[in-house]
Every structure is written in structure tokens, then in C-alpha cells.
Design an enzyme around this catalytic site. Sequence first.
Site, PDB file in Angstrom:
ATOM      1  N   SER A 150       0.846  -1.289  -0.096  1.00  0.00           N
ATOM      2  CA  SER A 150      -0.080   0.023   0.107  1.00  0.00           C
ATOM      3  C   SER A 150       0.911   1.165  -0.154  1.00  0.00           C
ATOM      4  O   SER A 150       1.702   1.346  -0.889  1.00  0.00           O
ATOM      5  CB  SER A 150      -0.977   0.002   1.142  1.00  0.00           C
ATOM      6  OG  SER A 150      -2.017   0.654   0.850  1.00  0.00           O
ATOM      7  N   LYS A 173       4.027   2.014  -2.312  1.00  0.00           N
ATOM      8  CA  LYS A 173       4.801   2.969  -3.321  1.00  0.00           C
ATOM      9  C   LYS A 173       6.164   3.273  -2.956  1.00  0.00           C
ATOM     10  O   LYS A 173       7.104   3.741  -3.775  1.00  0.00           O
ATOM     11  CB  LYS A 173       3.962   4.375  -2.896  1.00  0.00           C
ATOM     12  CG  LYS A 173       2.476   4.224  -2.745  1.00  0.00           C
ATOM     13  CD  LYS A 173       1.779   5.581  -2.618  1.00  0.00           C
ATOM     14  CE  LYS A 173       0.265   5.374  -1.699  1.00  0.00           C
ATOM     15  NZ  LYS A 173      -0.579   4.562  -2.768  1.00  0.00           N
ATOM     16  N   GLN A 203      -8.252   6.943  -6.601  1.00  0.00           N
ATOM     17  CA  GLN A 203      -7.190   7.980  -5.764  1.00  0.00           C
ATOM     18  C   GLN A 203      -6.299   8.682  -7.065  1.00  0.00           C
ATOM     19  O   GLN A 203      -5.934   7.798  -8.002  1.00  0.00           O
ATOM     20  CB  GLN A 203      -6.310   7.465  -4.946  1.00  0.00           C
ATOM     21  CG  GLN A 203      -5.281   8.337  -4.314  1.00  0.00           C
ATOM     22  CD  GLN A 203      -4.609   7.544  -3.282  1.00  0.00           C
ATOM     23  OE1 GLN A 203      -4.275   6.604  -3.038  1.00  0.00           O
ATOM     24  NE2 GLN A 203      -4.232   8.579  -2.029  1.00  0.00           N
ATOM     25  N   TRP A 236     -10.052   1.908  -5.224  1.00  0.00           N
ATOM     26  CA  TRP A 236      -9.179   3.145  -4.929  1.00  0.00           C
ATOM     27  C   TRP A 236      -7.896   3.242  -5.472  1.00  0.00           C
ATOM     28  O   TRP A 236      -7.294   4.106  -5.833  1.00  0.00           O
ATOM     29  CB  TRP A 236      -9.420   3.140  -3.467  1.00  0.00           C
ATOM     30  CG  TRP A 236      -8.827   4.381  -2.617  1.00  0.00           C
ATOM     31  CD1 TRP A 236      -7.467   4.371  -2.043  1.00  0.00           C
ATOM     32  CD2 TRP A 236      -9.046   5.489  -3.105  1.00  0.00           C
ATOM     33  NE1 TRP A 236      -7.126   5.772  -1.586  1.00  0.00           N
ATOM     34  CE2 TRP A 236      -8.068   6.556  -2.224  1.00  0.00           C
ATOM     35  CE3 TRP A 236     -10.190   6.606  -3.452  1.00  0.00           C
ATOM     36  CZ2 TRP A 236      -8.420   8.131  -2.094  1.00  0.00           C
ATOM     37  CZ3 TRP A 236     -10.172   7.867  -3.495  1.00  0.00           C
ATOM     38  CH2 TRP A 236      -9.475   8.519  -2.459  1.00  0.00           C
ATOM     39  N   HIS A 284      -7.280  -5.861   1.711  1.00  0.00           N
ATOM     40  CA  HIS A 284      -5.988  -5.196   1.092  1.00  0.00           C
ATOM     41  C   HIS A 284      -4.742  -5.781   1.821  1.00  0.00           C
ATOM     42  O   HIS A 284      -4.774  -5.780   3.068  1.00  0.00           O
ATOM     43  CB  HIS A 284      -6.351  -3.651   1.388  1.00  0.00           C
ATOM     44  CG  HIS A 284      -5.248  -2.722   1.151  1.00  0.00           C
ATOM     45  ND1 HIS A 284      -4.900  -2.629  -0.178  1.00  0.00           N
ATOM     46  CD2 HIS A 284      -5.010  -1.500   1.709  1.00  0.00           C
ATOM     47  CE1 HIS A 284      -3.961  -1.579  -0.092  1.00  0.00           C
ATOM     48  NE2 HIS A 284      -4.115  -0.901   1.002  1.00  0.00           N
TER      49      HIS A 284
END
Length: 388
Positions: free
Chosen positions: A205, A209, A251, A302, A338
Site C-alpha cells: 500500500s 509506493k 485515488q 481506490w 487489502h
Amino acid sequence: MPQLQLLPLLLLLLLLQALALALPSQIPTRSTTRLPNPFIFADGRTVATAAEWTCRQQEILYIFEQYELGDLPPASDSLTASLSNTTLSISVTAAGRSATFTVAIRRGSGSGSGPSPAIIAMGNALVPFDSRISLLTFNNSAFAAQNGSGSRGEGIFYNIFGSGHSAGALTAWAWGVSRIIDALEKLGPQASGIDATRLGVTGCSRNGKGAFVAGALDRRIALTIPQESGAGGSASWRISDRLKAGGANIQTADQIVGENVWFSTRFNSHVHAITSTPYDHHFLAGLVAPRGLYIPENSIDWLGPVSMTGAMRAARHIYTALGVSENMGFSLVGGHGHCQFPSSQNAEIAQFIDYFLLGGTTKPRVIDRSDVTVDLDQWVDWTAPTLS
Ligand code: MCU
């Protein structure tokens, strides 16, 4: 003597020239609604060889620094590393200031008595991997806070470089990961018990990144595993904007800069003009190429499932151009929580870990799997050259 009076001027000119060479050139904006062609330099020249791709990667790095990441500082001026069985302690001096941070080690069994490969985890490793591999847990949130938009400039990185440094948290973490690798190299494989030529990086998540950016910014990392990184990782800013305009709960760049401090404040002036930027996130995978890259994703809206699939299929053109399509795996499987890596991806990740970290000789098979479809022709109007 006139010559003597000219000397300081000459020295000043030489200094200015050296500075100009050291500074990243400014890469101009470029308007395109589609995903930009990674194989064209900013000055219009075409990338035709693998060596030219390496130069283009340097330019792409400048693009990321200039548009969204902020500056990646050079290696620390000095570094010392010490080790207990389970803690690696690293002291760095840079920009005139010193700091110490620690990394927790869970020892893998290695192969026999030799040093073991290792995975550096941003926060936590949430993917399965072989017990021969050591796990180094980096407390990235202490290194650069990610505690909402008010946490900019907090953490060990900013204690060193100052709270006003241009780097966002992702870049700060990447700098920290590079210092961990410096420390391992300094200790050497015998003392550390870790083979610094066989390192992976992972995170999920927001930390995914971070893992993606760390893998992109340090070429010593053999395998990058960004898990469910979504926006700012494997998703395309352009595709996400388009989907958002169509009503998706996704997002976008505009949203992300207000939510947290992952990016440089430099990004703020581009989030409403993404189609004018000369890059998108297929370029991030292009910085990792030709090294190992396995991207497990989820179908949560998202994160941008179509956006991630589109960006990473575009990125595959780069791996294909370099003749190593198998070195990149993209696998978007939904139907799980997730960061809950599903067992249906176990065999995929195992191939990457075996080949890139454990020294296995069987190349991974090409993995390009997604629960969603994307019309790539709508986004990509260029083709992959064969880079000789
Ligand atoms: C996918 O990563 C982030 C996402 O960018 C954020 O918008 C959301 O708040 O948190 C995600 C995450 O890190 O979940 C653990």
C-alpha cells in the site's frame, strides 16, 4: 598583474560550470493525454540502444525528482555500521549532521553456511518468501513520517537534511534503504551474514509506493516487490484522472497530495495538469528495468485496477525492448482484503524470489495477469523498439 586579477574570475567560472554539470537539467513539460513515450529523450532524440536507455533512465530520474519526488541526496559523507544478531545499527553523517537508526534482522537460513539473501521491508513484509532469506525491517515511518498532510518534514531524514528539504517521504525512505545497503556492503558478507548482491525490497500500500520508489532509485536492489501500491506506485496519474472523471472512486494526484506527504511539494503544481507532465508511472517501472520486478495488485477501486493494469502493460514495453519481459511480473487478483496476499499468487512470487534472490537458474515465466481489461490502444500510441 592583469593575469592575476583574471584568476579568481576564471576559478569562479570553472566552479559555476562544475555546478551546472552536477545539477539535474530542467526537463520541460510536454502535453499529451496519452501515456508518454519512454523511448524519446526530452530533446526529441530516440532511444535506440540499451546504453542509450541507461542515459534515458538518468533523465527519467531527473523527471521524477523535478515533478514529484523531490531531490534524492547523494550518499552520506560518512557511515558506520555495527551489528548484533538481530539488530543492524547505522550511523550516518550528511549535510553536516549525524543520525543513527536501526534495522531489525530476522535471520534466514541461507544456503548452507554462506551469507543469506535478504528482503528489506518498508514497515512490514506482507508477501510470503522462502525461509532461506533474511528479513530486514526498516521503520520507514520513523525515517520520514507519513502521518497525514501535517507531518511533512518530520523524521530522521529531515533531522539530517532539514525539515524544508524538497524530498517527499517516498524519496526519504529510498535514501534510507540505500544507506542500509551501504551498511551491508561496508560490513561485508562474512560479518553481516547477508549477501548484498541478492537484495529485494517490498512493502504494501503506502509502503508499496515506497518499495517501488526505493527499487527505482537504487540499482543495487535485485528484486522489487511493490504490493498493492496503487496511486503513486503502479497506477497511471493520467488513466486514474480519466476514470475519476467517469465517476470511479479512485485515488488521483489531486487527492493524494492533500492526504499525505509521500510526494515533494513540487508535485502540487502539477496535479491539476497531469497531461502536461513529460512522464507517468510506467516510467517508474522503467527505472527498475531490467532488474526483477514483481507487482502483486488487488481489484479495490481506490487503487485503480484499470489504471494499474494500463500503466504496467505500458511498462512491459520497456522490459520487452530490453529483451527481458520475464523479469517483470504484473498480477492483479481481486477477491481478498487489502494487503492479504492470496495463495493463488504464491507460485508467481516464488519464481521471482528463486531467480533473483536465491540464485536459481530457471527464469520466471512471463506474468501478465489481471482481473480487469484495459484498452491499451487508447493510452499507448508508440511501440517498443529493440534496444541492441
Ligand atoms: C494504497 O495506499 C494507500 C492509499 O494511497 C491511501 O489513499 C489510503 O489512505 O491508504 C492506502 C494504504 O496505505 O493502506 C494501508
